[in-house]
Motif scaffolding. Structure first.
Motif, PDB file in Angstrom:
ATOM      1  N   SER A 219       0.860  -1.177   0.000  1.00  0.00           N
ATOM      2  CA  SER A 219       0.000   0.000   0.000  1.00  0.00           C
ATOM      3  C   SER A 219       0.902   1.234   0.000  1.00  0.00           C
ATOM      4  O   SER A 219       1.738   1.392   0.885  1.00  0.00           O
ATOM      5  CB  SER A 219      -0.904  -0.001   1.235  1.00  0.00           C
ATOM      6  OG  SER A 219      -1.673   1.183   1.287  1.00  0.00           O
ATOM      7  N   TYR A 220       0.768   2.077  -1.005  1.00  0.00           N
ATOM      8  CA  TYR A 220       1.620   3.249  -1.142  1.00  0.00           C
ATOM      9  C   TYR A 220       1.009   4.459  -0.441  1.00  0.00           C
ATOM     10  O   TYR A 220      -0.207   4.623  -0.390  1.00  0.00           O
ATOM     11  CB  TYR A 220       1.834   3.584  -2.624  1.00  0.00           C
ATOM     12  CG  TYR A 220       2.631   2.550  -3.365  1.00  0.00           C
ATOM     13  CD1 TYR A 220       4.023   2.567  -3.340  1.00  0.00           C
ATOM     14  CD2 TYR A 220       2.002   1.536  -4.092  1.00  0.00           C
ATOM     15  CE1 TYR A 220       4.765   1.606  -4.023  1.00  0.00           C
ATOM     16  CE2 TYR A 220       2.733   0.579  -4.772  1.00  0.00           C
ATOM     17  CZ  TYR A 220       4.116   0.630  -4.739  1.00  0.00           C
ATOM     18  OH  TYR A 220       4.833  -0.326  -5.405  1.00  0.00           O
ATOM     19  N   SER A 221       1.868   5.308   0.081  1.00  0.00           N
ATOM     20  CA  SER A 221       1.423   6.566   0.680  1.00  0.00           C
ATOM     21  C   SER A 221       0.751   7.429  -0.379  1.00  0.00           C
ATOM     22  O   SER A 221       1.137   7.407  -1.559  1.00  0.00           O
ATOM     23  CB  SER A 221       2.615   7.312   1.282  1.00  0.00           C
ATOM     24  OG  SER A 221       2.244   8.612   1.668  1.00  0.00           O
ATOM     25  N   GLN A 222      -0.232   8.176   0.016  1.00  0.00           N
ATOM     26  CA  GLN A 222      -0.938   9.053  -0.911  1.00  0.00           C
ATOM     27  C   GLN A 222      -0.332  10.454  -0.946  1.00  0.00           C
ATOM     28  O   GLN A 222      -0.879  11.358  -1.601  1.00  0.00           O
ATOM     29  CB  GLN A 222      -2.415   9.130  -0.514  1.00  0.00           C
ATOM     30  CG  GLN A 222      -3.156   7.812  -0.667  1.00  0.00           C
ATOM     31  CD  GLN A 222      -3.098   7.257  -2.081  1.00  0.00           C
ATOM     32  OE1 GLN A 222      -3.494   7.920  -3.032  1.00  0.00           O
ATOM     33  NE2 GLN A 222      -2.571   6.041  -2.216  1.00  0.00           N
ATOM     34  N   LYS A 227      10.519  18.858   0.151  1.00  0.00           N
ATOM     35  CA  LYS A 227      10.497  20.236   0.620  1.00  0.00           C
ATOM     36  C   LYS A 227       9.061  20.758   0.655  1.00  0.00           C
ATOM     37  O   LYS A 227       8.695  21.571   1.496  1.00  0.00           O
ATOM     38  CB  LYS A 227      11.375  21.103  -0.275  1.00  0.00           C
ATOM     39  CG  LYS A 227      12.864  20.806  -0.142  1.00  0.00           C
ATOM     40  CD  LYS A 227      13.696  21.734  -0.995  1.00  0.00           C
ATOM     41  CE  LYS A 227      15.181  21.427  -0.825  1.00  0.00           C
ATOM     42  NZ  LYS A 227      16.023  22.318  -1.672  1.00  0.00           N
ATOM     43  N   GLN A 228       8.270  20.277  -0.308  1.00  0.00           N
ATOM     44  CA  GLN A 228       6.849  20.586  -0.327  1.00  0.00           C
ATOM     45  C   GLN A 228       6.075  19.286  -0.487  1.00  0.00           C
ATOM     46  O   GLN A 228       6.417  18.460  -1.330  1.00  0.00           O
ATOM     47  CB  GLN A 228       6.507  21.531  -1.489  1.00  0.00           C
ATOM     48  CG  GLN A 228       7.087  22.930  -1.350  1.00  0.00           C
ATOM     49  CD  GLN A 228       6.676  23.825  -2.496  1.00  0.00           C
ATOM     50  OE1 GLN A 228       6.374  23.355  -3.576  1.00  0.00           O
ATOM     51  NE2 GLN A 228       6.670  25.129  -2.250  1.00  0.00           N
ATOM     52  N   HIS A 229       5.056  19.087   0.351  1.00  0.00           N
ATOM     53  CA  HIS A 229       4.249  17.881   0.248  1.00  0.00           C
ATOM     54  C   HIS A 229       3.268  18.014  -0.921  1.00  0.00           C
ATOM     55  O   HIS A 229       2.755  19.101  -1.195  1.00  0.00           O
ATOM     56  CB  HIS A 229       3.473  17.644   1.539  1.00  0.00           C
ATOM     57  CG  HIS A 229       4.359  17.203   2.678  1.00  0.00           C
ATOM     58  ND1 HIS A 229       5.712  17.097   2.555  1.00  0.00           N
ATOM     59  CD2 HIS A 229       4.067  16.839   3.953  1.00  0.00           C
ATOM     60  CE1 HIS A 229       6.233  16.680   3.693  1.00  0.00           C
ATOM     61  NE2 HIS A 229       5.253  16.531   4.575  1.00  0.00           N
ATOM     62  N   LEU A 230       3.038  16.895  -1.600  1.00  0.00           N
ATOM     63  CA  LEU A 230       2.136  16.892  -2.745  1.00  0.00           C
ATOM     64  C   LEU A 230       1.259  15.654  -2.682  1.00  0.00           C
ATOM     65  O   LEU A 230       1.774  14.535  -2.563  1.00  0.00           O
ATOM     66  CB  LEU A 230       2.938  16.898  -4.054  1.00  0.00           C
ATOM     67  CG  LEU A 230       2.142  16.890  -5.361  1.00  0.00           C
ATOM     68  CD1 LEU A 230       1.380  18.207  -5.525  1.00  0.00           C
ATOM     69  CD2 LEU A 230       3.074  16.668  -6.546  1.00  0.00           C
ATOM     70  N   GLU A 231      -0.039  15.838  -2.734  1.00  0.00           N
ATOM     71  CA  GLU A 231      -0.954  14.709  -2.771  1.00  0.00           C
ATOM     72  C   GLU A 231      -0.859  14.019  -4.131  1.00  0.00           C
ATOM     73  O   GLU A 231      -0.801  14.687  -5.171  1.00  0.00           O
ATOM     74  CB  GLU A 231      -2.393  15.165  -2.520  1.00  0.00           C
ATOM     75  CG  GLU A 231      -2.624  15.755  -1.142  1.00  0.00           C
ATOM     76  CD  GLU A 231      -2.370  14.744  -0.040  1.00  0.00           C
ATOM     77  OE1 GLU A 231      -2.819  13.593  -0.170  1.00  0.00           O
ATOM     78  OE2 GLU A 231      -1.706  15.109   0.956  1.00  0.00           O
ATOM     79  N   LEU A 232      -0.829  12.680  -4.123  1.00  0.00           N
ATOM     80  CA  LEU A 232      -0.651  11.942  -5.371  1.00  0.00           C
ATOM     81  C   LEU A 232      -1.754  12.240  -6.383  1.00  0.00           C
ATOM     82  O   LEU A 232      -1.515  12.255  -7.587  1.00  0.00           O
ATOM     83  CB  LEU A 232      -0.603  10.436  -5.081  1.00  0.00           C
ATOM     84  CG  LEU A 232       0.647   9.944  -4.360  1.00  0.00           C
ATOM     85  CD1 LEU A 232       0.569   8.445  -4.146  1.00  0.00           C
ATOM     86  CD2 LEU A 232       1.912  10.289  -5.129  1.00  0.00           C
ATOM     87  N   LYS A 233      -2.955  12.474  -5.900  1.00  0.00           N
ATOM     88  CA  LYS A 233      -4.059  12.751  -6.822  1.00  0.00           C
ATOM     89  C   LYS A 233      -3.823  14.041  -7.608  1.00  0.00           C
ATOM     90  O   LYS A 233      -4.401  14.243  -8.674  1.00  0.00           O
ATOM     91  CB  LYS A 233      -5.375  12.824  -6.064  1.00  0.00           C
ATOM     92  CG  LYS A 233      -5.446  13.913  -5.002  1.00  0.00           C
ATOM     93  CD  LYS A 233      -6.738  13.825  -4.213  1.00  0.00           C
ATOM     94  CE  LYS A 233      -6.791  14.889  -3.119  1.00  0.00           C
ATOM     95  NZ  LYS A 233      -8.034  14.759  -2.308  1.00  0.00           N
ATOM     96  N   GLU A 234      -2.934  14.911  -7.096  1.00  0.00           N
ATOM     97  CA  GLU A 234      -2.625  16.160  -7.791  1.00  0.00           C
ATOM     98  C   GLU A 234      -1.700  15.939  -8.989  1.00  0.00           C
ATOM     99  O   GLU A 234      -1.512  16.844  -9.809  1.00  0.00           O
ATOM    100  CB  GLU A 234      -1.988  17.153  -6.823  1.00  0.00           C
ATOM    101  CG  GLU A 234      -2.891  17.599  -5.681  1.00  0.00           C
ATOM    102  CD  GLU A 234      -2.180  18.552  -4.742  1.00  0.00           C
ATOM    103  OE1 GLU A 234      -1.456  19.445  -5.238  1.00  0.00           O
ATOM    104  OE2 GLU A 234      -2.330  18.400  -3.516  1.00  0.00           O
ATOM    105  N   LEU A 235      -1.084  14.736  -9.107  1.00  0.00           N
ATOM    106  CA  LEU A 235      -0.173  14.465 -10.209  1.00  0.00           C
ATOM    107  C   LEU A 235      -0.858  14.521 -11.567  1.00  0.00           C
ATOM    108  O   LEU A 235      -0.198  14.677 -12.592  1.00  0.00           O
ATOM    109  CB  LEU A 235       0.492  13.094 -10.029  1.00  0.00           C
ATOM    110  CG  LEU A 235       1.545  12.979  -8.920  1.00  0.00           C
ATOM    111  CD1 LEU A 235       2.105  11.570  -8.867  1.00  0.00           C
ATOM    112  CD2 LEU A 235       2.675  13.979  -9.121  1.00  0.00           C
TER     113      LEU A 235
END
Length: 263
Positions: A219-222, A227-235
Motif C-alpha cells: 500500500s503506497y502513501s498518498q 520540501k513541499q508535500h504533494l498529494e498523489l491525486k494532484e499528479l
C-alpha cells in the motif's frame, strides 16, 4: 532480447552445475556454515530483481523493534567501501548504500550495519552492540551463514516457478533452493487477490508441510514528501517524467508496478 537470452542456454546449464554443487557441499556440511545463538532472520529471494525485500525488512523492524534490540545487516549494494561499517548520522550513500541509510533514517531505535561477509558482520555487531535479533537483507545465497529463519520472497508477477537460471532467466540458483526457506511470501499481490488464485499459486510453489506460504500486497502513501508535500491525486495536473535504467528497475522495483498504481 528474449531470444538472445535463450541462445545463452549452455551457460545457464554450466551455472546450474556450479551453483548446485556449491549448495550440495553446504547441505552435506562439507563446506562450513556458521550459526549464532542470537536469532538471525534472512530475507531474500531466488531471483535477481525487486521482490520487495526492503518493505519486508521494514515490516519486521516495526514488528520486532518495540520488543527486542534489533540490528539490520546488509551488504550495502553499490557502496564504494569494503568491510564492516556501522551506519551513523555522518554516513553517506557512497559509503554504506542507499537501503541501509534508509533503514537508519526511518528507524532510530535500531542498529544498522553493512558487511559483504555476513558472518563477520554478525560477529562485529555482537561485539559492539549485543543485538537480540539480527535481520539480514538479501542473504539467501550466503551459505556460509546458517540462519535461524529463512524468509523467501517471490513476486506475484514474476514467480520463481516460472523463471529460469541466469543468464537465460533471472534465477540466482535453481528453484530447489526454495526448500531451504521456512516461510515463502508472494509479494506485490493485487489487493483483491482471490482465494482461487491463491490456491493456484500455492499449487505451483508446492510448499512442503514445514513451510508457511503467505500473500502480501503493498500500500503506497498518498502523499509525496519533500520540501513541499504533494498529494498523489494532484499528479494528474502535472506532466511526469520517470527515469530509470534496467539494472535499477531490477534491483529496486519493476517500474510496471508504478504505472499500475492509482496515481
Amino acid at each position: 532480447m528474449k531470444y538472445i537470452r535463450f541462445l545463452l542456454f549452455p551457460f545457464s546449464t554450466l551455472y546450474y552445475l556450479i551453483t548446485s554443487l556449491r549448495n550440495l557441499l553446504f547441505d552435506k556440511q562439507l563446506l562450513k556454515a556458521t550459526s549464532f545463538a542470537v536469532p538471525t532472520l534472512v530475507v531474500g529471494n531466488l531471483s535477481v530483481g525487486g521482490t520487495g525485500k526492503t518493505p519486508q525488512i521494514e515490516y519486521l523492524i516495526r514488528l520486532l523493534s518495540g520488543v527486542y534490540k534489533v540490528a539490520v545487516l546488509s551488504r550495502g549494494y553499490k557502496r564504494k567501501t569494503k568491510g564492516f561499517l556501522l551506519v551513523s548520522e555522518a554516513s553517506s550513500v557512497e559509503e554504506i548504500g542507499d537501503e541501509p541509510l534508509q533503514f537508519f533514517k526511518k528507524f532510530k531505535n535500531i542498529t544498522v550495519a553493512v558487511d559483504e561477509k555476513r558472518v563477520h558482520g554478525i560477529q562485529e555487531l555482537l561485539k559492539q552492540h549485543s543485538p537480540e535479533i539480527v535481520l539480514l537483507d538479501d542473504a539467501f545465497q550466503h551459505r556460509t551463514l546458517k540462519a535461524s529463519i529463512y524468509i523467501l520472497l517471490t513476486s506475484y508477477a514474476d514467480l520463481f516457478t516460472n523463471d529460469f537460471l541466469l543468464p537465460v532467466g533471472n534465477l540466482r540458483e535453481s528453484r530447489h533452493g526454495a526448500k531451504r526457506a521456512e516461510t515463502i511470501i508472494v509479494t506485490k499481490c493485487p489487493a483483491d487477490l482471490s482465494k482461487k488464485e491463491q490456491q493456484e499459486i500455492a499449487k505451483k510453489i508446492n510448499p512442503s508441510k514445514n513451510q508457511s506460504l503467505f500473500f502480501t500486497s503493498i500500500s503506497y502513501s498518498q502523499t509525496l514528501k519533500g520540501k513541499q508535500h504533494l498529494e498523489l491525486k494532484e499528479l494528474v495536473n502535472y506532466e511526469v517524467l520517470l527515469i530509470t535504467d534496467w539494472l535499477q528497475a531490477l534491483a529496486i522495483s519493476r517500474s510496471s508496478s508504478f504505472f499500475k498504481s492509482n496515481y
